[in-house]
Scaffold this active site. Structure first.
Site, short mmCIF file in Angstrom:
data_model
loop_
_atom_site.label_atom_id
_atom_site.label_comp_id
_atom_site.label_asym_id
_atom_site.label_seq_id
_atom_site.Cartn_x
_atom_site.Cartn_y
_atom_site.Cartn_z
N CYS A 1 0.82 -1.21 -0.15
CA CYS A 1 0.10 -0.08 -0.05
C CYS A 1 1.03 1.37 -0.04
O CYS A 1 2.27 1.19 -0.02
CB CYS A 1 -0.94 0.00 1.02
N ARG B 1 -4.56 0.64 0.07
CA ARG B 1 -4.37 -1.01 0.27
C ARG B 1 -4.13 -1.65 -1.07
O ARG B 1 -5.23 -1.61 -1.80
CB ARG B 1 -5.39 -1.42 1.26
N ILE C 1 -2.62 -8.45 -1.59
CA ILE C 1 -1.97 -9.53 -2.18
C ILE C 1 -2.45 -10.82 -1.39
O ILE C 1 -2.44 -11.76 -2.33
CB ILE C 1 -0.47 -9.27 -1.74
N ASN D 1 3.34 -0.17 4.65
CA ASN D 1 3.63 -0.42 3.45
C ASN D 1 4.50 -1.47 3.23
O ASN D 1 5.85 -1.38 3.62
CB ASN D 1 3.86 0.91 2.76
N ILE E 1 12.11 -7.32 -22.04
CA ILE E 1 11.80 -6.18 -23.00
C ILE E 1 13.08 -5.81 -24.03
O ILE E 1 13.78 -6.23 -23.77
CB ILE E 1 11.61 -4.72 -22.39
N GLY F 1 16.19 -9.32 -9.42
CA GLY F 1 17.40 -9.57 -9.26
C GLY F 1 18.06 -8.48 -8.57
O GLY F 1 19.50 -8.29 -8.27
#
Length: 648
Positions: free
Chosen positions: A19, A68, A71, A94, A311, A387
């Site tokens: 959040c 919020r 998850i 958070n 990407i 990573g």
């Protein structure tokens, strides 16, 4: 109980919410109250960080707000703020506490009663049990605000490595705080007084080192620290609860396989702790060492199909990670998604940068991360593993080699270095080669630490160049970098640079860009390398297990060779740097130069010398060996910020 059984049990039992948080505490004698509508506005500015729900706490002189992003456990039981049984302790949070279950079980045995299954509620009861000492027991990524109504004290806490941001503003009224500056600037007593020294630092690095921000009297809470604000006294005190372990130089007492097995054990444990979620978990995959190790570990642990993302540009081999990422994904047996990007996609993000970057960050990798996390969200992913931290902990950056050579050069007499610097400068001007000029500037610094700081900027403005750019006196205070670099003078420069990067570049550039770009798409990112046990292991690892000859991240490559072919593992570092910025500034992005760096605009501002800017731009447009895209882009990003947030 097996590891998989433990993992499945945690998935059933845990309640986790990412959040955005914000709030304030006014000094007891402050005569005015803050309207509730103000706190609502401050909180809703963070909607993108938590679009699923909102929650508030109000009392005399105190307001806490939370957005919020659910998850795990979408029920109202996890709604913040959360309280203890007597409602004397209030918490908003958070992030995620990875050792939540262990702490919860221990607290239940001590008589604490839980209303729900939220990891935030564990913070409430752990604080009740242990007070300020509780922060040392937390393992996770987090920004926490605890309001103790009995002591009239506010505690602000940030995780060990700085994965989650937390800003605060101090004044005669008291204190205000928020996950992002765009929320904090809405606070009635916030003053947009520019910290020009911080912006000078930005020009030399492309980011601002904590605790500074673009504004005076506004700070980023340092990683591994907590702040105590006393409402009655209107005082604040900063405390450290964790720091990097002291690096220990030692000769290898274990063979390589023993180091490999030790690393695999703690790394797999860290990855497993970051996979707990009731929403789909994916991962970044560039085909490089760090992201490939993360995905390989996920494959060993998870039963569900794993989605990975990369990407690239079809027209550019040098800015295209998709082919290698796809090859690694096929070997590991995961479901890979290639994102093919054209300039229109990048432009759509650049148009959002002024609003997105309430604190300027000039790393263009942020654009790529934004596009990947948006792509992942479109493919049903809300949590992604990255990573981040591998390069800092296991010596993955080219700058480590550069600093090693610099150390030799700075043992030469100063007149020898000056002669070498002058020769490189002349050669750079004659050959129109900006790399030679950068080498000359590096050697012109008075000592190793200032030269290392300049190299860390990867092509940003040097202090001397900045003096010309600003046509006068420049003050660069890089206390945190310098103190980190010089804190262990008995260690080789490799370790000193690594420590400096871990406490500056990692939280203030890498983790900051990751948080801003991913949370803008309501995607949570988790970094398995950033575990205190892995940091301790790294600091006790012999240097030859990190760098072997010209091979960076030697140990990680050795581990990865167990699952990937050697030709993939030994290829040079690439990562998520997929944008051809130098070429675009000469072509498609020229409109930004005309908009933000036009001579008439610079003259009206009176900040930068128009002729210096014009010279840099002209040299870059010539091409050949001139490459000033980093300097130009830093200026453009700063001008975007000044226009959007200051109005100049």
């Amino acid at each position: 109980m097996s590891a998989s059984e433990t993992f499945e049990e945690q998935r059933r039992d845990r309640s986790i919410n990412m959040c955005g948080i914000t709030g304030y505490v006014l000094h007891e004698t402050w005569p005015e109250e803050i309207p509730r509508e103000t706190l609502v506005k401050m909180t809703n500015t963070l909607y993108h960080r938590g679009p699923d729900d909102e929650g508030y706490f109000w009392s005399s002189g105190t307001g806490l707000g939370s957005r919020r992003l659910s998850i795990i456990d979408l029920s109202p039981a996890g709604r913040a703020p959360l309280f203890n049984e007597t409602r004397t302790v209030v918490v908003i949070h958070n992030g995620e506490i990875y050792n939540y279950q262990e702490l919860r079980n221990s607290l239940i045995k001590k008589g604490h009663r839980f209303a729900g299954k939220s990891d935030t509620e564990v913070i409430v009861h752990l604080y009740e049990e242990e007070g300020e000492n509780c922060f040392k027991k937390l393992d996770g990524m987090y920004a926490i605000a605890i309001w103790d109504t009995m002591q009239h004290k506010l505690f602000l806490v940030r995780d060990r490595f700085g994965e989650k941001p937390l800003y605060y503003h101090l004044g005669p009224y008291g204190i205000a705080f928020a996950s992002e500056l765009k929320s904090l600037v809405l606070f009635p007593y916030f003053q947009k007084t520019i910290d020009w020294e911080a912006l000078d630092q930005f020009l030399t690095l492309g980011y601002i080192i904590s605790p500074r921000t673009p504004y005076l009297n506004v700070y980023k809470l340092l990683p591994g620290h907590y702040l105590v604000f006393d409402q009655e006294r209107n005082t604040s005190e900063l405390q450290k609860y964790w720091s990097l372990p002291f690096p220990v130089q030692k000769i290898s007492k274990q063979n390589e396989n023993e180091y490999v097995e030790t690393f695999k054990e703690i790394f797999f444990r860290s990855v497993e702790s970051r996979l707990v979620s009731d929403v789909p978990v994916g991962a970044f995959l560039s085909g490089g060492i760090d992201s490939s190790l993360v995905v390989a570990a996920m494959k060993c642990i998870m039963k569900e199909p794993i989605k990975t993302f990369s990407i690239g540009f079809q027209f550019s081999d040098s800015h295209n990670e998709n082919p290698m990422a796809k090859k690694v994904a096929q070997i590991l047996g995961v479901e890979h998604h290639n994102l093919w990007v054209d300039f229109k996609d990048v432009l759509s993000v650049i148009e959002k940068l002024p609003q997105l970057l309430d604190e300027p960050i000039a790393d263009p990798a942020l654009i790529g991360v934004y596009l990947i996390t948006r792509f992942a969200k479109e493919n049903g992913i809300t949590v992604m593993l990255s990573g981040d931290g591998g390069d800092e902990l296991f010596f993955g950056y080219p700058v480590y080699r550069w600093v090693k050579w610099l150390n030799y050069l700075y043992h030469l007499p100063s007149f020898t270095r000056k002669a070498l610097s002058d020769s490189l400068s002349l050669a750079g001007q004659t050959l129109q080669n900006s790399r030679l000029e950068k080498a000359s500037v590096t050697l012109s610094h008075p000592d190793l630490v200032s030269a290392a700081y300049y190299l860390t900027g990867y092509g940003a403005w040097s202090v001397e160049e900045l003096k010309q750019l600003k046509n006068g006196f420049v003050s660069i205070r890089n206390d945190r970098f310098v103190s980190s670099f010089n804190s262990h003078v008995c260690l080789p420069p490799l370790y000193r640079e690594a420590i400096a990067l871990l406490v500056t570049y990692l939280p203030d550039n890498n983790l900051s860009r990751m948080d801003r770009s991913s949370m803008a798409n309501s995607v949570e990112t988790r970094a398995p390398f950033l575990h205190p046990c892995i940091a301790e292991f790294s600091m006790n690892l012999p240097v030859e297990m990190k760098i072997r000859g010209s091979i960076l991240k030697y140990l990680l490559r050795k581990v990865l060779c167990e699952v990937l072919p050697e030709d993939i593992v030994m290829r040079p570092k690439h990562g998520f740097n997929a944008l051809p910025m130098a070429d675009w500034i000469r072509s498609d992005l020229q409109f930004l130069i005309h908009e933000y760096l036009a001579p008439e605009r610079l003259k009206a501002q009176g900040i930068f010398h128009p002729q210096v800017v014009e010279t840099i731009i002209k040299q870059h447009m010539i091409g050949r060996q001139f490459n000033h895209w980093c300097k130009i882009w830093i200026l453009v990003v700063l001008q975007m910020w000044l226009k959007q947030w200051i109005g100049i």
